[in-house]
Design a protein around this motif. Structure first.
Motif, PDB file in Angstrom:
ATOM      1  N   LYS A 359      24.083  -0.452  12.703  1.00  0.00           N
ATOM      2  CA  LYS A 359      23.634  -0.365  11.302  1.00  0.00           C
ATOM      3  C   LYS A 359      22.294   0.382  11.260  1.00  0.00           C
ATOM      4  N   PRO A 360      22.324   1.713  11.170  1.00  0.00           N
ATOM      5  CA  PRO A 360      21.046   2.437  11.067  1.00  0.00           C
ATOM      6  C   PRO A 360      20.277   1.956   9.831  1.00  0.00           C
ATOM      7  N   THR A 361      19.021   1.558  10.040  1.00  0.00           N
ATOM      8  CA  THR A 361      18.246   0.929   8.963  1.00  0.00           C
ATOM      9  C   THR A 361      16.848   1.530   8.900  1.00  0.00           C
ATOM     10  N   PRO A 362      16.364   1.882   7.714  1.00  0.00           N
ATOM     11  CA  PRO A 362      14.988   2.399   7.619  1.00  0.00           C
ATOM     12  C   PRO A 362      13.972   1.350   8.094  1.00  0.00           C
ATOM     13  N   GLY A 363      12.951   1.831   8.798  1.00  0.00           N
ATOM     14  CA  GLY A 363      11.935   0.903   9.305  1.00  0.00           C
ATOM     15  C   GLY A 363      11.253   0.116   8.196  1.00  0.00           C
ATOM     16  N   SER A 364      11.077   0.768   7.030  1.00  0.00           N
ATOM     17  CA  SER A 364      10.409   0.064   5.925  1.00  0.00           C
ATOM     18  C   SER A 364      11.238  -1.129   5.455  1.00  0.00           C
ATOM     19  N   ARG A 365      12.557  -1.027   5.645  1.00  0.00           N
ATOM     20  CA  ARG A 365      13.427  -2.139   5.240  1.00  0.00           C
ATOM     21  C   ARG A 365      13.386  -3.266   6.297  1.00  0.00           C
ATOM     22  N   ILE A 366      13.165  -2.855   7.542  1.00  0.00           N
ATOM     23  CA  ILE A 366      13.064  -3.871   8.612  1.00  0.00           C
ATOM     24  C   ILE A 366      11.750  -4.639   8.477  1.00  0.00           C
ATOM     25  N   LEU A 367      10.717  -3.931   7.994  1.00  0.00           N
ATOM     26  CA  LEU A 367       9.397  -4.573   7.868  1.00  0.00           C
ATOM     27  C   LEU A 367       9.199  -5.199   6.493  1.00  0.00           C
ATOM     28  N   ARG A 368      10.244  -5.709   5.940  1.00  0.00           N
ATOM     29  CA  ARG A 368      10.154  -6.550   4.738  1.00  0.00           C
ATOM     30  C   ARG A 368      11.339  -7.522   4.781  1.00  0.00           C
ATOM     31  N   PRO A 369      11.286  -8.609   4.004  1.00  0.00           N
ATOM     32  CA  PRO A 369      12.318  -9.635   4.153  1.00  0.00           C
ATOM     33  C   PRO A 369      13.691  -9.179   3.664  1.00  0.00           C
TER      34      PRO A 369
ATOM     35  N   MET B  47       7.857  -6.375  -1.728  1.00  0.00           N
ATOM     36  CA  MET B  47       7.398  -6.523  -0.346  1.00  0.00           C
ATOM     37  C   MET B  47       7.572  -5.238   0.465  1.00  0.00           C
ATOM     38  N   GLN B  48       8.373  -4.302  -0.030  1.00  0.00           N
ATOM     39  CA  GLN B  48       8.572  -3.038   0.692  1.00  0.00           C
ATOM     40  C   GLN B  48       7.527  -1.992   0.285  1.00  0.00           C
ATOM     41  N   LYS B  49       6.769  -2.284  -0.767  1.00  0.00           N
ATOM     42  CA  LYS B  49       5.750  -1.329  -1.233  1.00  0.00           C
ATOM     43  C   LYS B  49       4.698  -1.106  -0.152  1.00  0.00           C
ATOM     44  N   VAL B  50       4.212   0.113  -0.073  1.00  0.00           N
ATOM     45  CA  VAL B  50       3.267   0.455   0.999  1.00  0.00           C
ATOM     46  C   VAL B  50       1.827   0.304   0.510  1.00  0.00           C
ATOM     47  N   ILE B  51       1.066  -0.480   1.265  1.00  0.00           N
ATOM     48  CA  ILE B  51      -0.364  -0.683   0.982  1.00  0.00           C
ATOM     49  C   ILE B  51      -1.118  -0.468   2.293  1.00  0.00           C
ATOM     50  N   PHE B  52      -2.174   0.306   2.261  1.00  0.00           N
ATOM     51  CA  PHE B  52      -2.944   0.616   3.481  1.00  0.00           C
ATOM     52  C   PHE B  52      -2.031   1.134   4.603  1.00  0.00           C
ATOM     53  N   GLY B  53      -1.010   1.870   4.253  1.00  0.00           N
ATOM     54  CA  GLY B  53      -0.122   2.463   5.261  1.00  0.00           C
ATOM     55  C   GLY B  53       0.923   1.523   5.827  1.00  0.00           C
ATOM     56  N   GLN B  54       0.946   0.275   5.335  1.00  0.00           N
ATOM     57  CA  GLN B  54       1.919  -0.708   5.828  1.00  0.00           C
ATOM     58  C   GLN B  54       2.689  -1.291   4.645  1.00  0.00           C
ATOM     59  N   THR B  55       3.833  -1.918   4.942  1.00  0.00           N
ATOM     60  CA  THR B  55       4.537  -2.603   3.855  1.00  0.00           C
ATOM     61  C   THR B  55       3.712  -3.807   3.405  1.00  0.00           C
ATOM     62  N   LEU B  56       3.884  -4.185   2.145  1.00  0.00           N
ATOM     63  CA  LEU B  56       3.142  -5.351   1.634  1.00  0.00           C
ATOM     64  C   LEU B  56       3.484  -6.596   2.448  1.00  0.00           C
ATOM     65  N   ALA B  57       4.750  -6.683   2.900  1.00  0.00           N
ATOM     66  CA  ALA B  57       5.169  -7.841   3.694  1.00  0.00           C
ATOM     67  C   ALA B  57       4.303  -7.983   4.949  1.00  0.00           C
ATOM     68  N   VAL B  58       4.075  -6.870   5.645  1.00  0.00           N
ATOM     69  CA  VAL B  58       3.262  -6.912   6.871  1.00  0.00           C
ATOM     70  C   VAL B  58       1.810  -7.229   6.536  1.00  0.00           C
ATOM     71  N   VAL B  59       1.287  -6.563   5.480  1.00  0.00           N
ATOM     72  CA  VAL B  59      -0.120  -6.781   5.108  1.00  0.00           C
ATOM     73  C   VAL B  59      -0.325  -8.245   4.717  1.00  0.00           C
ATOM     74  N   TYR B  60       0.590  -8.779   3.903  1.00  0.00           N
ATOM     75  CA  TYR B  60       0.470 -10.175   3.439  1.00  0.00           C
ATOM     76  C   TYR B  60       0.628 -11.151   4.619  1.00  0.00           C
ATOM     77  N   GLY B  61       1.595 -10.863   5.484  1.00  0.00           N
ATOM     78  CA  GLY B  61       1.829 -11.741   6.641  1.00  0.00           C
ATOM     79  C   GLY B  61       0.627 -11.779   7.567  1.00  0.00           C
ATOM     80  N   MET B  62       0.116 -10.590   7.900  1.00  0.00           N
ATOM     81  CA  MET B  62      -1.088 -10.526   8.749  1.00  0.00           C
ATOM     82  C   MET B  62      -2.261 -11.191   8.025  1.00  0.00           C
ATOM     83  N   GLY B  63      -2.329 -10.937   6.709  1.00  0.00           N
ATOM     84  CA  GLY B  63      -3.411 -11.513   5.905  1.00  0.00           C
ATOM     85  C   GLY B  63      -3.382 -13.031   5.954  1.00  0.00           C
ATOM     86  N   LEU B  64      -2.192 -13.613   5.917  1.00  0.00           N
ATOM     87  CA  LEU B  64      -2.087 -15.083   5.966  1.00  0.00           C
ATOM     88  C   LEU B  64      -2.599 -15.633   7.293  1.00  0.00           C
ATOM     89  N   ILE B  65      -2.299 -14.905   8.367  1.00  0.00           N
ATOM     90  CA  ILE B  65      -2.763 -15.361   9.691  1.00  0.00           C
ATOM     91  C   ILE B  65      -4.294 -15.262   9.774  1.00  0.00           C
TER      92      ILE B  65
END
Lengths: 643, 88
Positions: A359-369, B47-65
């Motif tokens: 399942k090729p998946t964009p990285g931005s989709r992997i890095l969100r829930p 959560m997929q929106k990009v903030i500071f070059g990262q997804t919001l999910a990553v920024v928020y997750g790291m931020g929580l830690i």
């Protein structure tokens, strides 16, 4: 996958085991009192205890399970880590100092500190035992999983080694040896995981994960199929064994054969007919035999997977990025396309086929829930299930007996607080590392799709056998340490809570220690038995449930005792029993358990797997209702309040 | 019954202050965590929106830690100060 044993790995493993046993025998000479056995004399330094907290907490589920889950499900796997860490804030802000102030050896002591209640002593001891056993099973299973690549021995040998070594550790010096084992293991785990992450970042991302040029990655093929005028599917050079009309076709696959060798391909319609992508599949025969890509496991045809399909930087496609910093790594990953693997089950006559497809998946989709926990177009039940799980992780930490008893090993309330903060720093840092280790495994061709628990050790192996040997031995030590803590907690529940307090046996210091040691041996035997019969169970599976049961049975009682003056002994006992039975009951009728009973998950009486959002409120309500019903003006509950 | 601490603890007059502070900080962290879970449950697109070059999910997750550690350090600072002040 077929593993080759390394003498270095075996040597290191033996060294760790001998070191741990030596430490235990050394500590045993200093452990003569009950306080020494159950609480390490209460004089462990807060910094040591803090790292030991990390050692306790970073169990097989954290190290093996979370890395494996991130490797296959991306951010959703990391959500576990975030939930686990958040739980420590409950422990720090609400539980740490009161637990130290109120308790002596066990969590029951703290709950029973204001009362002299047989009800609390019995229910809290039962709860401790149930939660500990839930937590013990995946640790033992994890040990069995580890010994296969490490020592080339069967699952049951690993379980027995852990059971015997841990029983010796606990039966010799109890909490003192357990604490120092956890301290060394926790510290080494942090150091070695940091080294693995530095190696991952130095290697960067690449579309050909050849493990630094040491191991060629299997090149997954694609074929073109056309639909003939008679409507049949035709593939050049292959015979179609099971086409679009078969059970395979209904699931989106076809089975082909070339020179008598069968293979399964994933169908995707295109302008010329169908594009076929190579899959990996496991055939479970009626007699229990398993074939991997149509051959025996030893033939090595079931390949390790995990690769980047495309790396695009500023509109240009690259083959590799070279070394990256941590933020640049995540940023490049986000802009890449990574091949993940889906899983479907097909019945082929009486044989059950598990097909893993790309399942090729964009990285931005992997890095969100959303890859594991469905949130897009999810039903209310699916959202409830997710929220319930996150609630269990948040509330479970501060209710785990083997974590709570660590507060008795330090000399003061301030030390309890400081050791929790050290634990939070160490655990938080480790969970940041797990994100990089999981993504590293996802992109370095090391994932065993039939058992993603081995992702972190196999990622280490891709950087050389030395790192693999150290990481695997540490993973084994992780299991040893956590099981030790759980057995100390269980032994305390039996010897101190049940025998000494509930049954009123009034044991001497020496007898208490002996009772604890005998209890530890009995629980060790039970743990070995359970570890063997639960072979194959996912190590994260039961840990999530252990959190739900602990959060439901223990946390409401702890919090209400501390913050609601009308709490009574009967209210606490009722809360524990309601939380315990409702959480266990809901787990037993959940869809996941229905699958284990051999039934269809959609036929389960409840549609969710995580019970916490129901069982925690039920436990609170039971405590409030029963406490209000059993108020006694001016007379403390069930006897006199203790000094 | 054998309850009470395994070691003798000194008197701590700062307990009430520390409890109030702990509850306040717990509420703050719980709200931030609940918002994280809530967004994850209802809006993956956000959560997929990009903030500071990262997804919001990553920024928020790291931020929580990181936020957990920052709160823990602040909590310890005020608790230690209160212990020194009130337990003299």
């Amino acid at each position: 996958m077929v593993y080759t044993q390394s003498p270095l790995a075996i040597g290191l493993f033996i060294f760790f085991v001998v070191f741990v046993l030596g430490l235990s025998f050394y500590m045993a000479r200093r452990t003569t009192t009950a306080a020494g056995y159950y609480a390490a004399g209460g004089n462990i330094h807060w910094a040591v205890n803090g790292i030991a907290f990390a050692g306790d907490y970073l169990s097989a589920a954290s190290f093996l399970g979370i890395c494996g889950m991130i490797a296959t499900a991306g951010f959703d796997g990391w959500m576990y880590a975030i939930g686990y860490l958040a739980g420590w804030m409950v422990a720090l802000f609400l539980v740490a100092e009161p637990m130290k102030r109120l308790g002596k050896f066990t969590f029951t002591d703290a709950l029973d500190s204001k009362f002299n209640s047989k009800g609390i002593q019995l229910t809290a001891a039962i709860s401790t035992l149930v939660v500990s056993v839930f937590y013990l099973i995946p640790q033992m299973v994890g040990a069995g999983v580890l010994v296969q690549p490490l020592l080339g021995m069967p699952h049951w040998v690993g379980v027995c080694i852990v059971g015997i070594v841990v029983t010796i550790i606990v039966a010799t010096a109890g909490m003192a040896s357990t604490t120092y084992v956890q301290f060394f293991k926790g510290g080494l785990l942090l150091i070695c995981s940091t080294i693995v992450v530095i190696a991952v970042l130095t290697r960067g991302l690449g579309t050909d994960p050849d493990q630094g040029g040491t191991k060629a990655y299997h090149e997954f093929q694609t074929l073109q199929a056309i639909v003939a005028t008679d409507g049949t599917l035709q593939v050049a050079g292959y015979d179609v064994v099971a086409g679009p009309e078969s059970e395979f076709g209904k699931a989106g696959f076809v089975k082909l054969a070339q020179n008598g060798v069968e293979s399964v391909w994933h169908l995707k319609e295109n302008a010329d007919g169908y594009a076929l992508a190579e899959t990996l599949y496991v055939t479970q025969m009626v007699d229990g035999t398993k074939l991997y890509n149509g051959s025996a496991k030893e033939d090595g045809k079931f390949f390790a997977v995990g690769h980047v399909k495309e790396i695009t930087i500023d509109g240009k496609e690259l083959a590799s990025t070279g070394a990256l910093g941590p933020l640049a790594y995540l940023s490049r990953f986000k802009d890449s396309t990574v091949v993940l693997w889906g899983k479907k089950y097909i019945m082929d006559g009486a044989n059950k086929i598990t097909v893993f497809y790309q399942k090729p998946t964009p990285g931005s989709r992997i890095l969100r829930p959303g890859l594991k926990f469905k949130v897009d177009n999810a039903s209310a039940t699916q959202k409830f299930n997710f929220i319930s799980l996150m609630l269990a992780l948040f509330c479970g930490t501060a209710a785990l007996p083997h974590i709570l008893i660590r507060y008795y090993t330090v000399p003061s309330q301030a030390a309890a607080r400081k050791s929790t903060i050290v634990g939070i720093a160490a655990i938080g840092f480790f969970y940041v590392l797990t994100l990089f280790m999981g993504l590293g495994a996802m992109t370095n061709g090391v994932i065993n799709l039939t058992d993603n628990n081995m992702s972190a050790p196999l990622l280490a192996l891709s950087f050389g056998v030395v790192l693999f040997a150290v990481i695997s031995s540490l993973a084994f030590a992780t299991v040893l340490g956590t099981v030790s803590g759980l057995i100390v907690a269980s032994a305390g529940a039996i010897a101190h809570d049940l025998m000494d307090n509930f049954l009123g046996m009034n044991m001497s210091e020496k007898t208490k220690v002996r009772a604890g040691k005998v209890s530890a041996m009995v629980i060790g035997c039970i743990a070995i038995y359970l570890g063997i019969i639960f072979e194959g169970m996912n190590v994260s599976f039961l840990v999530g449930w252990a959190f739900a049961v602990a959060a439901s049975a223990n946390l409401p009682a702890i919090l209400m005792l501390l913050f609601w003056k009308k709490t009574t002994a009967k209210g606490i006992a009722a809360s524990i029993m309601v939380g315990l039975t409702s959480a266990l009951g809901l787990i037993l009728i959940s869809p996941d358990m229905w699958v284990r009973y051999g039934l269809l998950p959609q036929d389960a009486p409840v549609a969710f797997n995580s019970p916490a959002a129901i069982s925690i409120p039920a436990s609170f309500i039971a405590l409030v209702v029963v406490s209000l019903m059993t108020q006694k003006k001016g007379i403390p509950e069930e006897g006199t309040a203790k000094a | 019954m054998g309850h009470g601490p395994a070691v003798k603890l000194g008197k701590d007059d700062a307990t009430s202050y520390k409890t109030k502070l702990g509850v306040s900080m717990f509420i703050v962290y719980t709200l931030v965590y609940a918002a994280f879970v809530g967004i994850n449950a209802v809006s993956r697109a956000l959560m997929q929106k990009v903030i500071f070059g990262q997804t919001l999910a990553v920024v928020y997750g790291m931020g929580l830690i990181v936020f957990a550690l920052v709160l823990a350090i602040i909590y310890n600072h005020f608790c230690t100060a209160a212990e020194k002040r009130m337990n003299q």
